[in-house]
Design an enzyme around this catalytic site. Structure first.
Site, PDB file in Angstrom:
ATOM      1  N   VAL A   6      11.094  32.040  -0.719  1.00  0.00           N
ATOM      2  CA  VAL A   6      11.570  30.921  -1.001  1.00  0.00           C
ATOM      3  C   VAL A   6      10.985  30.534  -2.386  1.00  0.00           C
ATOM      4  CG1 VAL A   6      11.934  28.407  -0.794  1.00  0.00           C
ATOM      5  CG2 VAL A   6      11.616  29.951   1.365  1.00  0.00           C
ATOM      6  N   CYS A   7      11.912  30.368  -3.152  1.00  0.00           N
ATOM      7  CA  CYS A   7      11.514  30.240  -4.805  1.00  0.00           C
ATOM      8  C   CYS A   7      12.441  28.940  -5.217  1.00  0.00           C
ATOM      9  CB  CYS A   7      11.626  31.352  -5.585  1.00  0.00           C
ATOM     10  SG  CYS A   7      13.224  32.059  -5.727  1.00  0.00           S
ATOM     11  N   ALA A   8      12.418  28.516  -6.468  1.00  0.00           N
ATOM     12  CA  ALA A   8      13.105  27.512  -6.826  1.00  0.00           C
ATOM     13  C   ALA A   8      14.604  27.729  -6.755  1.00  0.00           C
ATOM     14  CB  ALA A   8      12.819  27.257  -8.575  1.00  0.00           C
ATOM     15  N   GLY A  10      16.176  30.926  -5.806  1.00  0.00           N
ATOM     16  CA  GLY A  10      16.442  32.110  -5.103  1.00  0.00           C
ATOM     17  C   GLY A  10      16.791  33.386  -5.688  1.00  0.00           C
TER      18      GLY A  10
END
Length: 98
Positions: A6-8, A10
């Site tokens: 999960v990142c800011a 994707g």
């Protein structure tokens, strides 16, 4: 092992994902990884064994852990930046195996 990254947005994790997949193949580790943004992870998170988060959104760890009910860890910035797969797999194993 199935990991959701999960990142800011994707998208910023594609290089890291490729490195992790290559490392897993070289080590003979059964491994799948996908990336989602912090806003859309909930629709798929329960298909995975754990959630790894990019360091840029570490401030959302408690919320994501509570909402998902899953093992969650933030990848240390130094490991994330250079794609230190050995350390990242140690992190995965530590949260999956408890």
């Amino acid at each position: 092992m199935k990991v959701l990254l999960v990142c800011a947005m994707g998208m910023s994790t594609s290089i890291l994902m490729k490195k992790l997949e290559k490392y897993a193949a070289e080590q003979g580790i059964d491994f799948q990884i996908a990336a989602q943004s912090a806003n859309s992870y909930k629709t798929v998170c329960h298909e995975y064994d754990c959630i790894l988060m990019g360091p840029q959104i570490s401030y959302q760890k408690d919320r994501i852990a509570q909402e998902s009910g899953m093992p969650v860890a933030v990848i240390p910035a130094a490991d994330y930046g250079v794609g230190n797969c050995a350390n990242i797999f140690k992190l995965i194993n530590s949260i999956v195996e408890g």
